[in-house]
Design a protein around this motif. Structure first.
Motif: not given
Length: 191
Positions: A172, A175-177, A179-180
């Motif tokens: 990922l 940014d997605r990491r 966010t998670l």
């Protein structure tokens, strides 16, 4: 995660330390010699020993400033927050960004802290306890029903989630990491 000089240029010492941290994180403390660190950093033995007395001093030089930074930055974010909920969000944002930027430092801390002599190890642990207590204070202000010992457990669990970055692949985007990690950690703290 060494601090750069004020003009934006990094010192030779900082460059060497970054190389050493990376090597320790990848191969372990005993898996790296001073000669290998010098070679990877492009310096001779005498130049290396001009900056560091040995591997222990490198680990201490990496971990003490990081621990000081975590504590002071958390205090700044809490001080600047309008309320406990905002403070928690600021702490989460800060620590997730730190963890994503510094996976080698986290690995070094997880695996090599106990190799340090008593005094630097005690100093790092003292700074870490203070950092945890900053989180505990915010959590107990946010959740009045939460006793401090329970808040401490949650804070440590949060660090486990956020400090998992060395073990997360790059499937990922960053940014997605982030966010998670923020969402999972916040959910764990507020459940």
């Amino acid at each position: 995660m060494t601090a750069g000089q004020s003009n934006g240029r990094r010192s030779r010492r900082e460059e060497i330390l970054d190389v050493a941290v990376d090597l320790f994180a990848r191969r372990g403390y005993h898996g790296v010699s001073m000669d290998e660190i010098g070679k990877a950093a492009g310096v001779t033995g005498p130049a290396l020993y001009h900056h560091f007395s040995g591997k222990e001093s490198m680990v201490a030089a990496a971990l003490i400033p990081v621990s000081e930074h975590l504590l002071s930055a958390s205090q700044e974010r809490i001080k600047g927050a309008a309320d406990p909920a905002t403070a928690l969000d600021a702490l989460l944002d800060f620590h997730v960004e730190f963890a994503l930027e510094n996976p080698a430092v986290i690995t070094l801390h997880l695996h090599e802290l106990d190799r340090l002599p008593d005094e630097p190890r005690r100093e790092i642990r003292r700074l870490q306890r203070q950092y945890v207590e900053e989180w505990v204070q915010v959590l107990t202000e946010l959740r009045a029903e939460l006793p401090r010992p329970a808040a401490r457990v949650l804070a440590h669990a949060a660090f486990g989630l956020m400090n998992s970055t060395p073990f997360i692949g790059a499937e990922l985007d960053r940014d997605r990491r982030a966010t998670l990690l923020r969402a999972a950690t916040k959910a764990a703290l507020l459940s």
